[in-house]
Scaffold this active site. Structure first.
Site, mmCIF file in Angstrom:
data_model
loop_
_atom_site.group_PDB
_atom_site.id
_atom_site.type_symbol
_atom_site.label_atom_id
_atom_site.label_comp_id
_atom_site.label_asym_id
_atom_site.label_seq_id
_atom_site.Cartn_x
_atom_site.Cartn_y
_atom_site.Cartn_z
ATOM 1 N N ASN A 9 4.382 51.103 53.048
ATOM 2 C CA ASN A 9 2.940 51.315 53.159
ATOM 3 C C ASN A 9 2.291 49.934 53.106
ATOM 4 O OD1 ASN A 9 0.251 51.937 52.842
ATOM 5 N ND2 ASN A 9 0.475 52.791 50.768
ATOM 6 N N LYS A 11 -0.687 49.072 53.538
ATOM 7 C CA LYS A 11 -2.079 49.072 53.062
ATOM 8 C C LYS A 11 -2.939 48.207 54.003
ATOM 9 C CE LYS A 11 -0.359 50.142 48.505
ATOM 10 N NZ LYS A 11 -0.587 50.176 47.070
ATOM 11 N N HIS A 94 -2.958 59.410 49.180
ATOM 12 C CA HIS A 94 -2.591 58.232 48.385
ATOM 13 C C HIS A 94 -3.640 58.033 47.294
ATOM 14 C CE1 HIS A 94 -1.841 54.129 47.180
ATOM 15 N NE2 HIS A 94 -0.630 54.269 47.677
ATOM 16 N N GLU A 96 -5.103 55.538 46.241
ATOM 17 C CA GLU A 96 -6.221 54.649 46.608
ATOM 18 C C GLU A 96 -7.255 55.408 47.442
ATOM 19 O OE1 GLU A 96 -3.724 51.493 48.090
ATOM 20 O OE2 GLU A 96 -3.051 51.146 46.042
ATOM 21 N N GLU A 165 3.802 59.122 42.926
ATOM 22 C CA GLU A 165 3.370 57.750 42.672
ATOM 23 C C GLU A 165 2.470 57.717 41.445
ATOM 24 O OE1 GLU A 165 3.664 55.161 46.426
ATOM 25 O OE2 GLU A 165 1.679 56.031 46.367
ATOM 26 N N GLY A 171 1.179 48.782 42.262
ATOM 27 C CA GLY A 171 0.684 47.416 42.379
ATOM 28 C C GLY A 171 0.533 46.704 41.050
ATOM 29 N N SER A 209 5.523 50.044 42.398
ATOM 30 C CA SER A 209 6.240 48.823 42.029
ATOM 31 C C SER A 209 7.751 48.929 42.230
ATOM 32 C CB SER A 209 5.898 48.412 40.587
ATOM 33 O OG SER A 209 4.502 48.134 40.483
HETATM 34 P P1 PGA Z 1 3.371 49.163 45.253
HETATM 35 O O1 PGA Z 1 2.560 50.314 46.047
HETATM 36 O O2 PGA Z 1 4.812 49.272 45.720
HETATM 37 O O3 PGA Z 1 2.741 47.884 45.678
HETATM 38 O O4 PGA Z 1 3.234 49.459 43.809
HETATM 39 C C1 PGA Z 1 3.121 51.578 46.286
HETATM 40 C C2 PGA Z 1 2.119 52.445 47.016
HETATM 41 O O5 PGA Z 1 0.920 52.371 46.695
HETATM 42 O O6 PGA Z 1 2.478 53.218 47.933
#
Ligand code: PGA
Length: 245
Positions: A9, A11, A94, A96, A165, A171, A209
Site C-alpha cells: 500500500n 499510500k 483502511h 486512514e 491492521e 506507521g 509495521s
Molecule cells: P505500515 O502501514 O506498514 O507503514 O505500518 C500499513 C498500512 O497502513 O497498510
C-alpha cells in the site's frame, strides 16, 4: 492450503520517476512463490499497469467508490474504472480513510459490495485503536467492522480478502506480536466461517509495521496469510524480503 498474499500500500507516495524505479528494481528481484500486488496512488495506475502487465505482480486501488459505473460523483473512482486499468484489488476501509475521511462500517461495506460487483477483489481492513485495545474492546471493534461487510455481502464475503491492521501499529514501528495478531485472526476466521465455509480458504492479511525482520514470524502463524505493507513497500529490497518471508 492458502497461498500467501503480500500487498504493498504505497499510500500518497511516489512520482512517475519513483514508480518506474521502484517497479523495475522490484521486478528484477522476483518472481516470488507468494502472490504479490501493489496499490499505487491512482494517477500512476496506468503506468503501473504498463510496467507490470505480464509480470505476475498484480495491482489495485487504495480505495474505491461505493457508486458503480459512471456518474456525478466528483472525486470518486469506480470499480469499473479500476477494472478498465486491469486492477485485481481495491483496499476498502483502511484506518486512514476511516479516520481522515469519516468512513463508517456501512460505507466500507458498500464499497466492498461495489468492488465485488465489478470483479474487483476488495481488501477489507479492520482494526482497533490503542485506546480500544487498552479498554479490552479489540474483538468487539473488529467483529463489528467485519460484521457490517458480512451483512452486506452475505455468502460472497468468501470472495474478499480481509486485512487486520491494528491502528496503533500502522506507521508507528509498533507491531502486534505474532501471538497477538494470530489471536485476532483466528477469531475473525471463526466469524467468517459462521457466514461461509469458504472462509477456510480466505486470506486474512496482517498489516501494521511489517518489516523484513518480523514478517516471517507473523506469516508463520496459522491464520495469518500474508501482509498489507505500507512503509516497507516503498523500498524494493524490503518489499522483496517480505514477499519471500
Ligand atoms: P505500515 O502501514 O506498514 O507503514 O505500518 C500499513 C498500512 O497502513 O497498510
Amino acid at each position: 492450503m492458502r497461498k500467501t498474499l503480500v500487498v504493498g500500500n504505497w499510500k500518497m507516495n511516489g512520482s512517475k520517476a519513483q514508480t518506474e524505479a521502484l517497479l523495475s528494481e522490484l521486478l528484477a528481484l522476483g518472481p516470488w512463490s507468494s502472490d504479490v500486488a501493489v496499490c499505487p496512488p491512482l494517477p500512476y495506475l496506468a503506468q503501473v499497469q504498463a510496467l507490470l502487465q505480464g509480470s505476475g505482480v498484480m495491482w489495485g486501488g487504495q480505495d474505491v467508490s461505493a457508486h458503480n459505473g459512471q456518474g456525478a460523483y466528483t472525486g470518486e473512482v469506480s470499480a469499473t474504472m479500476l477494472k478498465d486499468f486491469g486492477a485485481t484489488y481495491a483496499i476498502v476501509g483502511h484506518s486512514e480513510r476511516r479516520t481522515y475521511h469519516a468512513e463508517n462500517d456501512q460505507l466500507v461495506a458498500a464499497k466492498a459490495k461495489a468492488a465485488l460487483a465489478q470483479g474487483i477483489v476488495p481488501i477489507v481492513c479492520v482494526g482497533e485503536t490503542r485506546a480500544e485495545r487498552e479498554a479490552g474492546h479489540t474483538d468487539a471493534v473488529v467483529q463489528r467492522q467485519l460484521g457490517a461487510a458480512i451483512r452486506s455481502l452475505g455468502a460472497r464475503i468468501g470472495e474478499v480478502v480481509v486485512a487486520y491492521e491494528p491502528v496503533w501499529a500502522i506507521g508507528t514501528g509498533l507491531t502486534a506480536t505474532p501471538e497477538q495478531a494470530q489471536a485476532v485472526h483466528a477469531r475473525l476466521r471463526q466469524q467468517l466461517l459462521a457466514a461461509t465455509p469458504a472462509a477456510a480458504q480466505m486470506r486474512i492479511l496482517y498489516g501494521g509495521s511489517v518489516k523484513p525482520d518480523n514478517a516471517a514470524q507473523l506469516f508463520a502463524q496459522p491464520d495469518i496469510d500474508g501482509g498489507l505493507i505500507g512503509g516497507a513497500a516503498l523500498k524494493a529490497s524490503d518489499f522483496d524480503a517480505i514477499c519471500r518471508a
